[in-house]
Design an enzyme around this catalytic site. Structure first.
Site, PDB file in Angstrom:
ATOM      1  N   ARG A   1      34.477  78.462  11.486  1.00 46.76           N
ATOM      2  CA  ARG A   1      34.718  79.620  10.636  1.00 46.76           C
ATOM      3  C   ARG A   1      34.764  79.137   9.188  1.00 46.76           C
ATOM      4  O   ARG A   1      35.295  78.071   8.892  1.00 46.76           O
ATOM      5  CB  ARG A   1      36.052  80.300  10.999  1.00 46.76           C
ATOM      6  CG  ARG A   1      36.005  81.104  12.306  1.00 46.76           C
ATOM      7  CD  ARG A   1      35.194  82.390  12.146  1.00 46.76           C
ATOM      8  NE  ARG A   1      35.262  83.256  13.327  1.00 46.76           N
ATOM      9  CZ  ARG A   1      34.400  83.197  14.335  1.00 46.76           C
ATOM     10  NH1 ARG A   1      33.437  82.284  14.337  1.00 46.76           N
ATOM     11  NH2 ARG A   1      34.495  84.024  15.354  1.00 46.76           N
TER      12      ARG A   1
ATOM     13  N   GLU B   1      31.260  86.709   4.631  1.00 49.29           N
ATOM     14  CA  GLU B   1      29.954  86.904   5.259  1.00 49.29           C
ATOM     15  C   GLU B   1      29.592  88.389   5.212  1.00 49.29           C
ATOM     16  O   GLU B   1      30.447  89.233   5.473  1.00 49.29           O
ATOM     17  CB  GLU B   1      29.985  86.416   6.711  1.00 49.29           C
ATOM     18  CG  GLU B   1      30.256  84.933   6.830  1.00 49.29           C
ATOM     19  CD  GLU B   1      30.322  84.445   8.270  1.00 49.29           C
ATOM     20  OE1 GLU B   1      30.084  85.238   9.207  1.00 49.29           O
ATOM     21  OE2 GLU B   1      30.629  83.266   8.466  1.00 49.29           O
TER      22      GLU B   1
ATOM     23  N   HIS C   1      25.247  82.747  10.226  1.00 50.06           N
ATOM     24  CA  HIS C   1      26.143  82.862  11.383  1.00 50.06           C
ATOM     25  C   HIS C   1      25.331  83.124  12.652  1.00 50.06           C
ATOM     26  O   HIS C   1      25.496  84.136  13.341  1.00 50.06           O
ATOM     27  CB  HIS C   1      27.166  83.969  11.171  1.00 50.06           C
ATOM     28  CG  HIS C   1      28.383  83.795  12.029  1.00 50.06           C
ATOM     29  ND1 HIS C   1      29.650  84.175  11.647  1.00 50.06           N
ATOM     30  CD2 HIS C   1      28.513  83.290  13.281  1.00 50.06           C
ATOM     31  CE1 HIS C   1      30.519  83.905  12.621  1.00 50.06           C
ATOM     32  NE2 HIS C   1      29.842  83.379  13.622  1.00 50.06           N
TER      33      HIS C   1
END
Ligand code: 8YV
Length: 325
Positions: free
Chosen positions: A237, A266, A285
């Site tokens: 993360r 994000e 991601h």
């Protein structure tokens, strides 16, 4: 009597059909302002929730007085107020295991792409700037035989160690809450304190969850312990890292390069310096983002949700304390 399930993630046709057979389904097509308004309107009658990438906090969950279960299409559960869910007796489930190998593949893709400067050099070719044989200015770094440092030796860390050990002949060192004798036995991995790992690893890879304890774990002090040849990889993360300190370490060449699949915010801000540094490989991601794995995760989440709504214990229950039976 069919229960009301609210989906805030699109599912494949077979999974939608399965859900419609067993529940009354409301699908929130997107999580823009309109979608969030739709979600807030649906919550008062919702008994089940399924989705990912949305912060489910007490404020939002207070709109759902009949909620019995939340099925996350993710292994990470940092988007959920777990204490609040548990206090309300709402069962939270996630999708571990099914995404382990794919996410470890992503980690190794970033190791190779970053070490061998793949993005920078393919961009050079695309731009028509490959005009002579490659020389030292464009050389990358070897991966095989280098020391692979893994911070967080869970399922994904273990799969990364397997790839490094068997695939690339890499000595593996790791840091985690506690020693992992099976990993040491299988891959010859050796436990290190965090400072030792940061000093000794050629590749420093983050594979740990975001918790109150891990938030900001890697900052300026930790980057200073790494070396000018160290390559930093983050598939966990973004908020485990002090991103400003990472940018500084990359700009000052305190570390050689970074392969990043996750970010503090994000999607990544369009004005982020990370987008303009040649020694950064940034992916959006994509850890678990393959057709096969995302379908397997969604299927796992549907299983977890329907099991919970039937009054049974879901296989991947996160908050055991909420299970009253
Ligand atoms: C995606 C992840 O965020 O599983 C996780 O925790 O980070 C990724 O797999 C997730 O799958 C979104 O659907």
């Amino acid at each position: 009597m069919k229960k009301h399930v609210v989906l805030y993630k699109k599912l494949s046709a077979p999974l939608m059909a399965r859900l419609h057979e067993q529940a009354n389904v409301t699908l929130i097509e997107s999580l823009d302002e309109g979608g969030l308004a739709q979600l807030r309107d649906a919550l008062p009658s919702a008994q089940g929730l399924l989705g990912a990438s949305l912060r489910l906090d007490a404020k939002l969950l207070d709109l759902a007085p009949h909620l019995e279960a939340v099925a996350s299409v993710s292994v990470g559960v940092d988007n959920y107020d777990i204490d609040y869910l548990t206090q309300r007796g709402i069962l939270l489930s996630n999708t571990p295991d099914v995404l382990t190998e794919t996410t470890a593949d992503t980690g190794f893709a970033l190791i190779l792409a970053t070490a061998r400067r793949l993005v920078e050099l393919t961009n050079m070719v695309r731009a028509g700037n490959w005009n002579q044989n490659i020389g030292p200015l464009h050389f990358g770094s070897d991966v095989h035989g280098k020391t692979l440092g893994i911070i967080g030796m869970g399922r994904i860390g273990e799969a990364l160690a397997q790839r490094g050990h068997f695939g690339f002949g890499m000595p593996v060192i790791y840091h985690s809450h506690s020693p992992k004798p099976l990993v040491e036995q299988r891959f010859g991995a050796q436990y290190r304190s965090l400072p030792q790992l940061l000093e000794q690893a050629d590749f420093v890879c983050l594979t740990l969850p975001l918790t109150a304890e891990t938030q900001g774990l890697i900052g300026a002090k930790e980057f200073a312990l790494m070396g000018p040849k160290t390559i930093f990889i983050n598939i966990s993360r973004g908020k485990v890292v002090d991103e400003a300190a990472l940018i500084d370490a990359l700009q000052q060449r305190t570390i050689r390069a970074a392969g990043l699949d996750v970010f503090e915010r994000e999607p990544l801000n369009h004005d982020s310096p990370l987008l303009h540094l040649n020694n950064v490989v940034a992916t959006p991601h994509i850890g678990s983002a393959t057709h096969e794995t995302r379908e397997a995760m969604a299927r796992c989440a549907v299983d977890n949700l329907l099991t919970a709504l039937a009054g049974e214990r879901p296989k991947n229950l996160v908050n055991e304390a909420a299970w009253k039976h």
